[in-house]
Design an enzyme around this catalytic site. Structure first.
Site, mmCIF file in Angstrom:
data_model
loop_
_atom_site.group_PDB
_atom_site.id
_atom_site.type_symbol
_atom_site.label_atom_id
_atom_site.label_comp_id
_atom_site.label_asym_id
_atom_site.label_seq_id
_atom_site.Cartn_x
_atom_site.Cartn_y
_atom_site.Cartn_z
ATOM 1 N N GLU A 130 0.811 -1.223 0.000
ATOM 2 C CA GLU A 130 0.000 0.000 0.000
ATOM 3 C C GLU A 130 0.850 1.283 0.000
ATOM 4 O O GLU A 130 0.610 2.191 -0.793
ATOM 5 C CB GLU A 130 -0.823 -0.060 1.288
ATOM 6 C CG GLU A 130 -2.103 0.680 1.251
ATOM 7 C CD GLU A 130 -2.628 0.836 2.681
ATOM 8 O OE1 GLU A 130 -2.223 0.080 3.586
ATOM 9 O OE2 GLU A 130 -3.447 1.753 2.858
ATOM 10 N N THR B 35 2.632 -8.105 -0.556
ATOM 11 C CA THR B 35 2.378 -8.021 0.882
ATOM 12 C C THR B 35 1.892 -9.363 1.395
ATOM 13 O O THR B 35 1.073 -10.015 0.743
ATOM 14 C CB THR B 35 1.344 -6.942 1.301
ATOM 15 O OG1 THR B 35 0.956 -7.180 2.661
ATOM 16 C CG2 THR B 35 0.090 -6.932 0.469
ATOM 17 N N ILE B 36 2.410 -9.744 2.555
ATOM 18 C CA ILE B 36 1.903 -10.987 3.148
ATOM 19 C C ILE B 36 0.448 -10.808 3.560
ATOM 20 O O ILE B 36 -0.283 -11.765 3.691
ATOM 21 C CB ILE B 36 2.750 -11.449 4.362
ATOM 22 C CG1 ILE B 36 2.707 -10.432 5.495
ATOM 23 C CG2 ILE B 36 4.163 -11.785 3.957
ATOM 24 C CD1 ILE B 36 3.149 -11.019 6.835
ATOM 25 N N ASP B 37 0.019 -9.541 3.762
ATOM 26 C CA ASP B 37 -1.340 -9.289 4.254
ATOM 27 C C ASP B 37 -2.427 -9.512 3.198
ATOM 28 O O ASP B 37 -3.599 -9.580 3.530
ATOM 29 C CB ASP B 37 -1.446 -7.845 4.775
ATOM 30 C CG ASP B 37 -0.581 -7.607 5.993
ATOM 31 O OD1 ASP B 37 -0.157 -8.608 6.609
ATOM 32 O OD2 ASP B 37 -0.316 -6.443 6.323
ATOM 33 N N GLY C 142 -1.731 -8.823 10.212
ATOM 34 C CA GLY C 142 -2.985 -8.426 9.541
ATOM 35 C C GLY C 142 -3.525 -7.212 10.267
ATOM 36 O O GLY C 142 -4.171 -7.327 11.305
ATOM 37 N N ARG D 128 -2.259 -19.628 27.124
ATOM 38 C CA ARG D 128 -0.976 -19.149 26.617
ATOM 39 C C ARG D 128 -1.202 -18.383 25.316
ATOM 40 O O ARG D 128 -2.216 -18.580 24.641
ATOM 41 C CB ARG D 128 -0.031 -20.316 26.307
ATOM 42 C CG ARG D 128 0.464 -21.056 27.514
ATOM 43 C CD ARG D 128 1.551 -20.272 28.252
ATOM 44 N NE ARG D 128 2.159 -21.062 29.296
ATOM 45 C CZ ARG D 128 1.714 -21.154 30.533
ATOM 46 N NH1 ARG D 128 0.615 -20.510 30.894
ATOM 47 N NH2 ARG D 128 2.356 -21.889 31.433
ATOM 48 N N HIS E 202 7.326 -11.616 12.966
ATOM 49 C CA HIS E 202 8.083 -11.563 11.711
ATOM 50 C C HIS E 202 8.486 -12.929 11.179
ATOM 51 O O HIS E 202 8.968 -13.016 10.041
ATOM 52 C CB HIS E 202 9.298 -10.649 11.889
ATOM 53 C CG HIS E 202 8.879 -9.235 12.145
ATOM 54 N ND1 HIS E 202 8.505 -8.810 13.393
ATOM 55 C CD2 HIS E 202 8.705 -8.190 11.310
ATOM 56 C CE1 HIS E 202 8.130 -7.537 13.316
ATOM 57 N NE2 HIS E 202 8.248 -7.142 12.078
HETATM 58 O O1 F6P Z 1 3.666 -5.835 5.725
HETATM 59 C C1 F6P Z 1 2.586 -5.508 6.561
HETATM 60 C C2 F6P Z 1 2.818 -6.049 7.917
HETATM 61 O O2 F6P Z 1 3.040 -7.398 7.751
HETATM 62 C C3 F6P Z 1 1.667 -5.780 8.894
HETATM 63 O O3 F6P Z 1 0.750 -6.828 9.018
HETATM 64 C C4 F6P Z 1 2.406 -5.534 10.184
HETATM 65 O O4 F6P Z 1 1.657 -4.709 11.049
HETATM 66 C C5 F6P Z 1 3.649 -4.856 9.721
HETATM 67 O O5 F6P Z 1 3.965 -5.444 8.487
HETATM 68 C C6 F6P Z 1 4.811 -4.926 10.699
HETATM 69 O O6 F6P Z 1 5.993 -4.650 10.023
HETATM 70 P P1 F6P Z 1 7.284 -3.951 10.637
HETATM 71 O O7 F6P Z 1 7.523 -4.548 11.983
HETATM 72 O O8 F6P Z 1 8.351 -4.245 9.661
HETATM 73 O O9 F6P Z 1 6.992 -2.483 10.721
#
Ligand code: F6P
Length: 341
Positions: free
Chosen positions: A103, A125-127, A170, A265, A271
């Site tokens: 985005e 994007t993984i999202d 997400g 838990r 990441h």
């Molecule tokens: O790429 C988007 C994303 O995976 C979001 O879901 C997440 O909030 C963000 O990246 C976190 O990324 P970073 O820790 O690199 O800022």
């Protein structure tokens, strides 16, 4: 032609596949030269480059991350940022750019296109929340990572008769949670698009124990409780200006403990979902995106993004990628609810 390539935003498995596809097709079929810009928009802004050749892009397809590096640099938030980019592109004799990103990166690319920079976008994007493409590369790999984690958590949850909450990425879209949750047989899936009731989650937890199974609750980092707000990490913003997320999983595990008396838990995948080698699906998709992006440049079709429509690679207006977020339709979410509890 001399083409600049950059990867921006959060990294994701498949970025190297796009770079390789772009360079392989561009060099072998069109005789183009390539310049790799380092660390997203920071590269053209500060003139940070590395060579991109057939040799330097060999063997990178299975590698996670990006050989170019990435950042969330927003040139529109930096004094004279756009002018500096335009000057640097001119100085280096760059005729066109391939911008690989989500985005934020493609939002910047759209604005630069309107200001006369020749650019073609590739959706990453993984999202999976970019508009006008059925899938982004990286998503499939992260869903598989999350699914494998859920499978593993099932066995330890059952051994200890505990509910386990799994927090996945997400921010505004629950695609990873939905797909990994379905694939992993979750007891409940909580996504940003549909506010959730903690009491209902506790009922699902109790009902799963009645069947002799231990519950796994999959929660997207941006999921919101019905009578609360999105839970943020520490209020800090990233370089692009987004508030950092994570915390909903721990919060929910504590709520479950308080309301059911069961010891719970939480596992935050974080990441891990973005790292490592891409799945076969993402290797194929990223390769096809790369090949089609360079063909768009060859056709002089700038201001476009390559996209997956069904099984075909389409070209869509770059601006359409970010005009709205592609979120999970409530009816799709409703289909999965029969498996909750
Ligand atoms: O790429 C988007 C994303 O995976 C979001 O879901 C997440 O909030 C963000 O990246 C976190 O990324 P970073 O820790 O690199 O800022």
């Amino acid at each position: 032609m001399r083409i600049g390539v950059l990867t921006g935003g959060g990294d994701c498995p498949g970025l190297n596949g796009v770079i390789r596809g772009v360079v392989r097709k561009g060099v072998k079929e069109y005789g183009y030269e390539f310049v790799g810009f380092r660390d997203g928009w920071k590269g053209p802004l500060e003139g940070l480059t590395m060579p991109l050749t057939l040799e330097s892009t060999r063997g990178i397809l299975p590698k996670g991350g990006t050989i170019l590096g990435s950042s969330r640099t927003n040139p529109f938030k930096i004094e004279n940022g756009v002018e500096r980019i335009k000057e640097n592109l001119e100085k280096m004799g760059i005729d066109a750019l391939v911008a690989i990103g989500g985005e934020d990166t493609l939002g910047v690319a759209t604005k630069l296109d309107a200001l006369g920079v020749k650019v073609v976008g590739v959706p990453k994007t993984i999202d999976n929340d970019l508009n006008n493409t059925d899938y982004t590369f990286g998503f499939d790999t992260s869903v598989n990572i999350a699914m494998e984690a859920i499978d593993r958590l099932h066995t330890t949850a059952e051994s200890h008769h505990r509910p386990i909450v799994v927090e996945v990425m997400g921010r505004h879209a629950g695609w990873i949670a939905l797909h990994a949750g379905i694939a992993g047989g979750a007891t409940a899936i909580l996504i940003p698009e549909v506010k959730f009731s903690v009491d209902k989650v506790c009922d699902y937890v109790k009902s799963r124990f009645k069947d002799g199974f231990a519950p796994i609750i999959v929660v997207a980092e941006g999921a919101i409780p019905q009578d609360g707000d999105m839970i943020v990490k520490d209020g800090e913003l990233d370089a692009f200006g987004h508030v950092k997320l994570s915390g909903i999983g721990d919060w929910l595990a504590k709520e479950i403990e308080a309301k059911t008396g069961l010891e719970a838990r939480c596992a935050v995948l974080g990441h891990i979902q973005r790292g490592g080698t891409p799945s076969a699906f993402d290797r194929v998709l990223s390769t096809r995106f790369g090949v089609h992006a360079i063909t768009a440049i060859h056709d002089g079709d700038f201001g476009k993004m390559v996209a997956l429509h069904g099984t075909a690679i389409a070209r869509v207006p770059l601006a359409s990628a970010t005009e709205k977020l592609k979120v999970v339709d409530p009816s799709l979410y409703a289909e999965t609810e029969v498996f909750f509890g």
